[in-house]
Write a protein that holds these residues in place. Structure first.
Motif, PDB file in Angstrom:
ATOM      1  N   SER A   9       0.834  -1.202   0.000  1.00 41.74           N
ATOM      2  CA  SER A   9       0.000   0.000   0.000  1.00 41.74           C
ATOM      3  C   SER A   9       0.871   1.255   0.000  1.00 41.74           C
ATOM      4  O   SER A   9       1.864   1.327   0.724  1.00 41.74           O
ATOM      5  CB  SER A   9      -0.921   0.019   1.226  1.00 41.74           C
ATOM      6  OG  SER A   9      -1.621   1.243   1.324  1.00 41.74           O
ATOM      7  N   VAL A  10       0.475   2.232  -0.821  1.00 41.28           N
ATOM      8  CA  VAL A  10       1.165   3.523  -0.858  1.00 41.28           C
ATOM      9  C   VAL A  10       0.301   4.622  -0.247  1.00 41.28           C
ATOM     10  O   VAL A  10       0.541   5.807  -0.467  1.00 41.28           O
ATOM     11  CB  VAL A  10       1.557   3.896  -2.307  1.00 41.28           C
ATOM     12  CG1 VAL A  10       2.633   2.972  -2.838  1.00 41.28           C
ATOM     13  CG2 VAL A  10       0.333   3.896  -3.220  1.00 41.28           C
ATOM     14  N   GLY A  11      -0.716   4.233   0.512  1.00 41.27           N
ATOM     15  CA  GLY A  11      -1.559   5.206   1.194  1.00 41.27           C
ATOM     16  C   GLY A  11      -2.848   5.484   0.439  1.00 41.27           C
ATOM     17  O   GLY A  11      -3.062   5.019  -0.685  1.00 41.27           O
ATOM     18  N   LYS A  12      -3.710   6.261   1.064  1.00 42.05           N
ATOM     19  CA  LYS A  12      -5.007   6.577   0.486  1.00 42.05           C
ATOM     20  C   LYS A  12      -4.887   7.563  -0.679  1.00 42.05           C
ATOM     21  O   LYS A  12      -5.766   7.619  -1.537  1.00 42.05           O
ATOM     22  CB  LYS A  12      -5.931   7.151   1.562  1.00 42.05           C
ATOM     23  CG  LYS A  12      -6.280   6.157   2.665  1.00 42.05           C
ATOM     24  CD  LYS A  12      -7.228   6.768   3.670  1.00 42.05           C
ATOM     25  CE  LYS A  12      -7.592   5.762   4.758  1.00 42.05           C
ATOM     26  NZ  LYS A  12      -8.509   6.352   5.762  1.00 42.05           N
ATOM     27  N   ILE A  13      -3.817   8.361  -0.691  1.00 46.68           N
ATOM     28  CA  ILE A  13      -3.600   9.317  -1.780  1.00 46.68           C
ATOM     29  C   ILE A  13      -2.337   8.895  -2.522  1.00 46.68           C
ATOM     30  O   ILE A  13      -1.224   9.201  -2.078  1.00 46.68           O
ATOM     31  CB  ILE A  13      -3.465  10.764  -1.251  1.00 46.68           C
ATOM     32  CG1 ILE A  13      -4.696  11.125  -0.425  1.00 46.68           C
ATOM     33  CG2 ILE A  13      -3.282  11.750  -2.398  1.00 46.68           C
ATOM     34  CD1 ILE A  13      -4.642  12.509   0.190  1.00 46.68           C
ATOM     35  N   PRO A  14      -2.479   8.190  -3.645  1.00 51.99           N
ATOM     36  CA  PRO A  14      -1.308   7.616  -4.321  1.00 51.99           C
ATOM     37  C   PRO A  14      -0.594   8.566  -5.274  1.00 51.99           C
ATOM     38  O   PRO A  14      -0.091   8.138  -6.316  1.00 51.99           O
ATOM     39  CB  PRO A  14      -1.933   6.439  -5.084  1.00 51.99           C
ATOM     40  CG  PRO A  14      -3.293   6.934  -5.437  1.00 51.99           C
ATOM     41  CD  PRO A  14      -3.743   7.791  -4.281  1.00 51.99           C
ATOM     42  N   PHE A  15      -0.523   9.832  -4.929  1.00 52.04           N
ATOM     43  CA  PHE A  15       0.211  10.771  -5.772  1.00 52.04           C
ATOM     44  C   PHE A  15       0.672  11.950  -4.920  1.00 52.04           C
ATOM     45  O   PHE A  15       0.168  12.186  -3.815  1.00 52.04           O
ATOM     46  CB  PHE A  15      -0.661  11.265  -6.942  1.00 52.04           C
ATOM     47  CG  PHE A  15      -1.868  12.061  -6.505  1.00 52.04           C
ATOM     48  CD1 PHE A  15      -1.809  13.436  -6.319  1.00 52.04           C
ATOM     49  CD2 PHE A  15      -3.076  11.420  -6.271  1.00 52.04           C
ATOM     50  CE1 PHE A  15      -2.916  14.162  -5.918  1.00 52.04           C
ATOM     51  CE2 PHE A  15      -4.193  12.133  -5.857  1.00 52.04           C
ATOM     52  CZ  PHE A  15      -4.104  13.508  -5.689  1.00 52.04           C
ATOM     53  N   VAL A  30      11.270  14.661  -1.045  1.00 55.84           N
ATOM     54  CA  VAL A  30       9.948  14.049  -0.861  1.00 55.84           C
ATOM     55  C   VAL A  30      10.089  12.611  -0.387  1.00 55.84           C
ATOM     56  O   VAL A  30      11.129  11.969  -0.578  1.00 55.84           O
ATOM     57  CB  VAL A  30       9.130  14.078  -2.170  1.00 55.84           C
ATOM     58  CG1 VAL A  30       8.884  15.495  -2.625  1.00 55.84           C
ATOM     59  CG2 VAL A  30       9.829  13.266  -3.258  1.00 55.84           C
ATOM     60  N   MET A  31       9.028  12.119   0.229  1.00 55.73           N
ATOM     61  CA  MET A  31       8.976  10.729   0.668  1.00 55.73           C
ATOM     62  C   MET A  31       7.987   9.967  -0.206  1.00 55.73           C
ATOM     63  O   MET A  31       6.879  10.442  -0.468  1.00 55.73           O
ATOM     64  CB  MET A  31       8.530  10.634   2.133  1.00 55.73           C
ATOM     65  CG  MET A  31       8.487   9.205   2.661  1.00 55.73           C
ATOM     66  SD  MET A  31       7.787   9.061   4.335  1.00 55.73           S
ATOM     67  CE  MET A  31       6.042   9.374   3.985  1.00 55.73           C
ATOM     68  N   LEU A  32       8.403   8.791  -0.652  1.00 56.82           N
ATOM     69  CA  LEU A  32       7.508   7.897  -1.371  1.00 56.82           C
ATOM     70  C   LEU A  32       7.074   6.814  -0.387  1.00 56.82           C
ATOM     71  O   LEU A  32       7.878   5.966   0.008  1.00 56.82           O
ATOM     72  CB  LEU A  32       8.212   7.271  -2.569  1.00 56.82           C
ATOM     73  CG  LEU A  32       8.851   8.244  -3.577  1.00 56.82           C
ATOM     74  CD1 LEU A  32       9.389   7.481  -4.773  1.00 56.82           C
ATOM     75  CD2 LEU A  32       7.854   9.299  -4.029  1.00 56.82           C
ATOM     76  N   PRO A  33       5.812   6.836   0.042  1.00 57.90           N
ATOM     77  CA  PRO A  33       5.364   5.927   1.106  1.00 57.90           C
ATOM     78  C   PRO A  33       5.042   4.533   0.595  1.00 57.90           C
ATOM     79  O   PRO A  33       4.561   4.357  -0.528  1.00 57.90           O
ATOM     80  CB  PRO A  33       4.109   6.621   1.634  1.00 57.90           C
ATOM     81  CG  PRO A  33       3.555   7.304   0.420  1.00 57.90           C
ATOM     82  CD  PRO A  33       4.741   7.748  -0.386  1.00 57.90           C
ATOM     83  N   CYS A  34       5.291   3.544   1.431  1.00 53.05           N
ATOM     84  CA  CYS A  34       4.875   2.171   1.115  1.00 53.05           C
ATOM     85  C   CYS A  34       4.940   1.320   2.384  1.00 53.05           C
ATOM     86  O   CYS A  34       5.902   1.415   3.151  1.00 53.05           O
ATOM     87  CB  CYS A  34       5.760   1.558   0.032  1.00 53.05           C
ATOM     88  SG  CYS A  34       5.179  -0.088  -0.515  1.00 53.05           S
ATOM     89  N   SER A  79       9.197   2.733   3.161  1.00 54.88           N
ATOM     90  CA  SER A  79       9.194   3.979   2.395  1.00 54.88           C
ATOM     91  C   SER A  79      10.615   4.415   2.076  1.00 54.88           C
ATOM     92  O   SER A  79      11.577   4.050   2.763  1.00 54.88           O
ATOM     93  CB  SER A  79       8.476   5.078   3.180  1.00 54.88           C
ATOM     94  OG  SER A  79       7.159   4.690   3.520  1.00 54.88           O
ATOM     95  N   ILE A  80      10.737   5.241   1.026  1.00 54.02           N
ATOM     96  CA  ILE A  80      12.036   5.786   0.641  1.00 54.02           C
ATOM     97  C   ILE A  80      11.944   7.299   0.533  1.00 54.02           C
ATOM     98  O   ILE A  80      10.853   7.867   0.431  1.00 54.02           O
ATOM     99  CB  ILE A  80      12.535   5.198  -0.694  1.00 54.02           C
ATOM    100  CG1 ILE A  80      11.553   5.519  -1.819  1.00 54.02           C
ATOM    101  CG2 ILE A  80      12.772   3.695  -0.569  1.00 54.02           C
ATOM    102  CD1 ILE A  80      12.034   5.068  -3.200  1.00 54.02           C
TER     103      ILE A  80
END
Length: 227
Positions: A35-41, A50-54, A113-114
């Motif tokens: 999952s990359v969260g509820k807002i995938p952008f 920036v952080m890319l969540p996962c 996340s990265i």
């Protein structure tokens, strides 16, 4: 020697077979999920960090979970980083294949996340977070995050929103004032009606008293003597 194949009709398998099928379907539905969260952008300014969540989740846990981040470069998938996580809460040794990338998830609460430092316009695009869990017979899953790099963040015009909110607030205020005036008017009318009833009762009592007195006077006159 004849060889006979013994088959079992599906109808004779009974409920245990159906229950097994149902459990297998539930197990498959609750497998590994990335999952990359509820807002995938994310829209970010050129030069920012920036952080890319996962995160990952598995109903039966993990063992030697393999994950990676990939960047879609005009249709060509370029690996950003990858690692193998032995078990939960173990910080993996991550291989980094792209500059200005940092692994910040540390596998804390399944976070992988990265971070991208000093992003450029070339960093914009689709990033895929992929995972494969050997404990679930190598079941795999992926999620995509879209990074949009811009010169400056757009200023959102809230004029229409403010106008709509003001109009709604005005209507609500008008309705509240109307209800207050209505209730006050009904209260005053009720009091006036009650007062009128009291006046009618008092007037009726006075009239009855006067009529009683007049009748008493008439009855108290002496009867004339006969000659």
């Amino acid at each position: 020697m004849d060889v006979r194949w013994m088959g079992v009709e599906p109808s004779k398998l009974g409920s245990p077979y159906a229950a097994f099928t149902l459990l297998l379907g539930v197990w498959s539905a609750q497998g590994l999920e990335m999952s990359v969260g509820k807002i995938p952008f994310l829209e970010a300014v050129n030069g920012s960090t920036v952080m890319l969540p996962c995160t990952y989740a598995s109903c039966i846990g993990i063992k030697d979970l393999y994950f990676n981040w990939q960047y879609n470069d005009n249709g060509t998938m370029q690996k950003v980083c990858d690692a193998v996580i032995p078990t939960e809460d173990v910080v993996p040794i991550v291989n980094i294949f792209k500059e200005r990338v940092e692994f910040i998830g540390k596998n804390h609460k399944n976070n992988i996340s990265i971070l991208l430092w000093n992003i450029t316009f070339e960093d914009g695009g689709l990033y895929t977070c992929f995972g494969r869990n050997p404990k679930e017979k190598n079941k795999n899953h992926s999620a995509v995050f879209h990074l949009i790099v811009v010169d400056e963040l757009r200023v959102v015009d809230n004029t229409l929103t403010i106008l709509i909110a003001s109009a709604v607030g005005g209507v609500i205020g008008f309705l509240m004032a109307f209800m207050l005036i209505k209730n006050f008017t009904l209260f005053v009318l009720a009091k006036l009606e009650e007062k009128n009833k009291e006046c009618l009762v008092s007037s009726s009592g006075i009239d009855n008293t006067e009529n009683g007195l007049s009748r008493s006077k008439a009855d108290s006159k002496p009867t004339p003597k006969k000659k």
